[in-house]
Design an enzyme around this catalytic site. Structure first.
Site, PDB file in Angstrom:
ATOM      1  N   LYS A  71      -3.184   2.132  -6.984  1.00 54.34           N
ATOM      2  CA  LYS A  71      -3.272   0.683  -6.726  1.00 54.34           C
ATOM      3  C   LYS A  71      -4.327   0.080  -7.650  1.00 54.34           C
ATOM      4  O   LYS A  71      -5.486   0.492  -7.640  1.00 54.34           O
ATOM      5  CB  LYS A  71      -3.640   0.434  -5.257  1.00 54.34           C
ATOM      6  CG  LYS A  71      -3.937  -1.041  -4.941  1.00 54.34           C
ATOM      7  CD  LYS A  71      -4.261  -1.249  -3.460  1.00 54.34           C
ATOM      8  CE  LYS A  71      -4.734  -2.690  -3.188  1.00 54.34           C
ATOM      9  NZ  LYS A  71      -5.143  -2.917  -1.780  1.00 54.34           N
ATOM     10  N   ASP A 126      -9.316  -8.545  -5.104  1.00 54.87           N
ATOM     11  CA  ASP A 126      -8.470  -8.943  -3.974  1.00 54.87           C
ATOM     12  C   ASP A 126      -9.153 -10.036  -3.161  1.00 54.87           C
ATOM     13  O   ASP A 126     -10.002  -9.748  -2.321  1.00 54.87           O
ATOM     14  CB  ASP A 126      -8.180  -7.714  -3.100  1.00 54.87           C
ATOM     15  CG  ASP A 126      -7.257  -8.050  -1.928  1.00 54.87           C
ATOM     16  OD1 ASP A 126      -6.688  -9.157  -1.919  1.00 54.87           O
ATOM     17  OD2 ASP A 126      -7.111  -7.178  -1.035  1.00 54.87           O
ATOM     18  N   LYS A 141      -9.517 -14.057   2.250  1.00 56.90           N
ATOM     19  CA  LYS A 141     -10.479 -13.268   3.019  1.00 56.90           C
ATOM     20  C   LYS A 141     -11.733 -14.094   3.306  1.00 56.90           C
ATOM     21  O   LYS A 141     -12.038 -15.017   2.549  1.00 56.90           O
ATOM     22  CB  LYS A 141     -10.892 -12.038   2.188  1.00 56.90           C
ATOM     23  CG  LYS A 141      -9.831 -10.965   2.049  1.00 56.90           C
ATOM     24  CD  LYS A 141     -10.362  -9.803   1.221  1.00 56.90           C
ATOM     25  CE  LYS A 141      -9.304  -8.724   1.035  1.00 56.90           C
ATOM     26  NZ  LYS A 141      -8.968  -8.020   2.290  1.00 56.90           N
ATOM     27  N   ASP A 170     -11.028  -2.787  -5.391  1.00 58.37           N
ATOM     28  CA  ASP A 170      -9.646  -2.623  -4.931  1.00 58.37           C
ATOM     29  C   ASP A 170      -8.740  -1.990  -5.994  1.00 58.37           C
ATOM     30  O   ASP A 170      -7.534  -1.874  -5.792  1.00 58.37           O
ATOM     31  CB  ASP A 170      -9.089  -3.975  -4.452  1.00 58.37           C
ATOM     32  CG  ASP A 170      -8.086  -3.823  -3.322  1.00 58.37           C
ATOM     33  OD1 ASP A 170      -8.062  -2.754  -2.693  1.00 58.37           O
ATOM     34  OD2 ASP A 170      -7.327  -4.776  -3.080  1.00 58.37           O
ATOM     35  N   GLU A 199      -1.279  -7.059  -0.106  1.00 62.94           N
ATOM     36  CA  GLU A 199      -0.711  -7.093  -1.453  1.00 62.94           C
ATOM     37  C   GLU A 199      -0.577  -5.709  -2.077  1.00 62.94           C
ATOM     38  O   GLU A 199       0.255  -5.502  -2.948  1.00 62.94           O
ATOM     39  CB  GLU A 199      -1.566  -7.991  -2.370  1.00 62.94           C
ATOM     40  CG  GLU A 199      -2.800  -7.325  -3.016  1.00 62.94           C
ATOM     41  CD  GLU A 199      -3.827  -6.822  -2.016  1.00 62.94           C
ATOM     42  OE1 GLU A 199      -3.848  -7.319  -0.870  1.00 62.94           O
ATOM     43  OE2 GLU A 199      -4.609  -5.914  -2.368  1.00 62.94           O
ATOM     44  N   ARG A 255       0.542  -2.880  -0.909  1.00 63.85           N
ATOM     45  CA  ARG A 255       1.857  -2.261  -0.668  1.00 63.85           C
ATOM     46  C   ARG A 255       2.941  -2.936  -1.516  1.00 63.85           C
ATOM     47  O   ARG A 255       3.944  -2.312  -1.839  1.00 63.85           O
ATOM     48  CB  ARG A 255       2.169  -2.301   0.833  1.00 63.85           C
ATOM     49  CG  ARG A 255       2.240  -3.671   1.416  1.00 63.85           C
ATOM     50  CD  ARG A 255       2.111  -3.685   2.937  1.00 63.85           C
ATOM     51  NE  ARG A 255       0.723  -3.537   3.389  1.00 63.85           N
ATOM     52  CZ  ARG A 255       0.356  -3.510   4.671  1.00 63.85           C
ATOM     53  NH1 ARG A 255       1.257  -3.592   5.629  1.00 63.85           N
ATOM     54  NH2 ARG A 255      -0.913  -3.369   5.002  1.00 63.85           N
TER      55      ARG A 255
HETATM   56  N1  BES Z   1      -7.789  -4.120  -0.176  1.00 60.73           N
HETATM   57  C1  BES Z   1      -7.569  -4.409   1.179  1.00 60.73           C
HETATM   58  C2  BES Z   1      -7.949  -3.262   2.101  1.00 60.73           C
HETATM   59  C3  BES Z   1      -9.420  -3.080   2.340  1.00 60.73           C
HETATM   60  C4  BES Z   1     -10.135  -3.950   3.129  1.00 60.73           C
HETATM   61  C5  BES Z   1     -10.053  -1.972   1.839  1.00 60.73           C
HETATM   62  C6  BES Z   1     -11.465  -3.741   3.371  1.00 60.73           C
HETATM   63  C7  BES Z   1     -11.391  -1.738   2.095  1.00 60.73           C
HETATM   64  C8  BES Z   1     -12.095  -2.635   2.869  1.00 60.73           C
HETATM   65  C9  BES Z   1      -6.082  -4.699   1.422  1.00 60.73           C
HETATM   66  O1  BES Z   1      -5.412  -5.323   0.385  1.00 60.73           O
HETATM   67  C10 BES Z   1      -6.016  -5.600   2.596  1.00 60.73           C
HETATM   68  O2  BES Z   1      -6.463  -6.711   2.493  1.00 60.73           O
HETATM   69  N2  BES Z   1      -5.447  -5.108   3.689  1.00 60.73           N
HETATM   70  C11 BES Z   1      -5.359  -5.857   4.894  1.00 60.73           C
HETATM   71  C12 BES Z   1      -3.984  -5.647   5.464  1.00 60.73           C
HETATM   72  C13 BES Z   1      -3.650  -6.596   6.570  1.00 60.73           C
HETATM   73  C14 BES Z   1      -3.479  -8.000   6.031  1.00 60.73           C
HETATM   74  C15 BES Z   1      -2.368  -6.139   7.240  1.00 60.73           C
HETATM   75  C16 BES Z   1      -6.427  -5.353   5.840  1.00 60.73           C
HETATM   76  O3  BES Z   1      -6.681  -4.158   5.886  1.00 60.73           O
HETATM   77  O4  BES Z   1      -7.022  -6.180   6.533  1.00 60.73           O
HETATM   78 ZN    ZN Z   2      -6.171  -5.015  -1.473  1.00 63.36          ZN
HETATM   79 MN    MN Z   3      -5.611  -7.439   0.472  1.00 65.45          MN
END
Ligand code: BES
Ligand code: ZN
Ligand code: MN
Length: 496
Positions: free
Chosen positions: A255, A260, A267, A278, A339, A341
């Site tokens: 990835k 992000d 966020k 990320d 994003e 996935r």
């Molecule tokens: N890059 C993030 C995952 C992440 C968040 C990694 C915090 C490390 C620390 C990913 O793209 C993301 O935002 N995932 C969301 C998914 C949700 C919207 C279903 C998450 O984990 O909140």
């Molecule tokens: Zn992400």
């Molecule tokens: Mn994300």
């Protein structure tokens, strides 16, 4: 930083010209006798006074000791000498030395070290002495140049382990460097340039696709994420061929979200800076290729990196938008922050063309995985028991561990959509599993595993920084495959 190993007795090493000497001391009795050997004398006195103990990581540190040529001497207890104990001993020893300007260090093992323990020692020293420099006006680069390991007996297995460690450190440091760089110094374009330059330096092929080619391929999910970004996307394809062309490759998919923000599902501000990490999955793939280029094992490996920023913008993809992935499956994007996935699913479809023996994707995919497993083990998800077992084992051996999580079909219930074949998010429960269930829909044509490294790829807080994980796990897995006849992939299942 360069590693070397020599067959030497402690009585010789204490006369060597070193800035520091670290002596790894076991809990069991040694052949060294207090009263005769100066270091055994020291240790036995310190033990008697309670200033040193037989516990991994206990240290005894001295300066300018008569009879010892090195300015600094640190005796560090390795207890039974397991890889984990040696790692904590070496880290503690380096902590005791940290402020000193040390260029040449000797590490002497009083008792025989196993190959994994030697590797752990080399990695721990590299990790502890690492210094990020790229965006500092007055950088303090690492002073340590040379590490000379020594032991009473040095056999071929130890030499091979040290060569492996040398390449692994180079790979880990590529992963750390690109992970740590701020997003404006690690754009998709710069990441692609880095891949090309690693390929040039270590001789493997690297091809970089841009928006035009990715559009032609029909990667609608990847393109949906990239829509909001002004920085152009890159799709990086790396090919390392160490075995016969007919041998099916292992494909690694990293990835590569270089930043992000969450997109329109933006966020919160707190700690958003950490989303520069990320792309640590992508960085780990670059790191593995760096190490492969140096070790040149007899195996074929393909690396795929979908790289883009995830930004809010007038053109950005919106919650509820439906896009068509390269596989033909339509996706309802209910949350633009899911994003990872979306970029991965198209890369997983692209991977089919290599007729791989296995595909492993590596991603900082979910906050939920951090809640489930913390910073100790990466999450492992796999549709293939043999592959899962090999990866779990490679993680344990290399000290870069992972833990298998479930993939029951019941977990996919929440991904159902009225407006597309699948939604990109389910509810709050089991978030790391539902993310994996989404990916699994695109990985039905080969043995597949997914590593969620959201908790393990970087450390937060005062010691903020990329860890270089899971380069160690992946390299160990790949080296374990050398010379193994790949189990024939099951006949491809049709998508339902
Ligand atoms: N890059 C993030 C995952 C992440 C968040 C990694 C915090 C490390 C620390 C990913 O793209 C993301 O935002 N995932 C969301 C998914 C949700 C919207 C279903 C998450 O984990 O909140
Ligand atoms: Zn992400
Ligand atoms: Mn994300």
């Amino acid at each position: 930083m360069n590693f070397e190993i020599q067959k030497r007795a402690l009585s010789q090493v204490i006369r060597d010209d070193l800035d520091a000497l670290i002596v790894l001391w076991p809990s069991q009795d040694t052949a060294l006798v207090a009263g005769k050997d100066p270091i055994a004398t020291l240790v036995s006195a310190a033990l008697a006074h309670g200033d040193f103990e037989h516990k991994a990581g206990a240290v005894l540190s001295l300066y300018a000791h008569p009879g010892i040529q090195a300015r600094h001497l640190v005796v560090a207890c390795i207890a039974e000498g397991t890889a984990a104990q040696v790692r904590s001993a070496v880290s503690a020893a380096w902590n005791a030395l940290k402020s000193a300007n040390i260029q040449r260090v000797g590490v002497h093992a009083v008792a025989d070290l196993s190959a994994p323990a030697l590797q752990a020692a080399a990695l721990a020293l590299a990790d502890a002495s690492y210094s990020y420099t790229s965006t500092l006006s007055k950088p303090k680069p690492r002073s340590l140049k040379k590490v000379v390991f020594s032991a009473q007996a040095v056999h071929a297995e130890l030499r091979a382990a040290l060569a492996h460690a040398q390449a692994l450190v180079a790979g880990v440091e590529v992963a750390k460097e690109w992970g740590n760089r701020p997003a404006n110094h690690a754009t998709p374009t710069l990441l692609a340039k880095a891949a090309k330059s690693i390929a040039k330096g270590t001789a493997f092929r690297c091809e970089v696709l841009g928006p035009k080619e990715v559009t032609q391929l029909g990667m609608g999910a990847f393109l949906a994420v990239a829509r909001g970004a002004a920085e152009p996307l890159r799709f990086i394809v790396m090919r390392y061929n160490g075995a016969a062309a007919a041998e099916a490759p292992v494909v690694l998919v990293g990835k590569g979200i270089t930043f992000d923000t969450g997109g329109i599902s933006i966020k919160p501000a707190a700690e958003m800076d950490e989303m520069k990490y990320d792309m640590c999955g992508a960085a780990s793939v670059l790191g593995v290729f760096k190490a492969l280029g140096e070790l040149k094992p007899a195996i074929n490996v393909v690396g795929l990196i979908p790289a883009t920023e995830n930004m809010p913008d007038g053109l950005a993809v919106k919650p509820g938008d439906v896009v068509t992935s390269m596989s033909g499956q339509t996706i309802e994007i209910l949350n633009t922050d899911a994003e990872g996935r979306l970029v991965l699913c198209d890369a997983l479809t692209y991977a089919e063309r290599f007729k791989p023996q296995a595909v492993i994707d590596i991603a900082t995919l979910t906050g939920a995985c951090v809640i489930a497993l913390g910073a100790v083990r990466s999450g492992l998800f796999s549709s293939d028991d043999a592959l899962a077992q090999s990866l779990q084992q490679a993680g344990d051996v290399s000290g870069d561990a992972c833990w298998r999580m479930p993939l029951d079909d019941d977990y996919a219930e929440g991904l159902k959509s009225r407006f597309a074949d699948v939604a990109n998010v389910a509810g709050r429960q089991a978030g790391s599993v539902t993310a994996a269930k989404f990916l699994q829909r695109f990985a039905s044509r080969y043995p597949w595993a997914h590593l969620d490294i959201a908790g393990t790829a970087w450390r937060s807080g005062a010691a903020k920084g990329a860890t270089g994980r899971p380069v160690g796990l992946l390299l160990q897995y790949l080296l374990d495959q050398v010379g193994k006849k790949p189990v024939k992939a099951p006949a491809p299942r049709r998508r339902g």
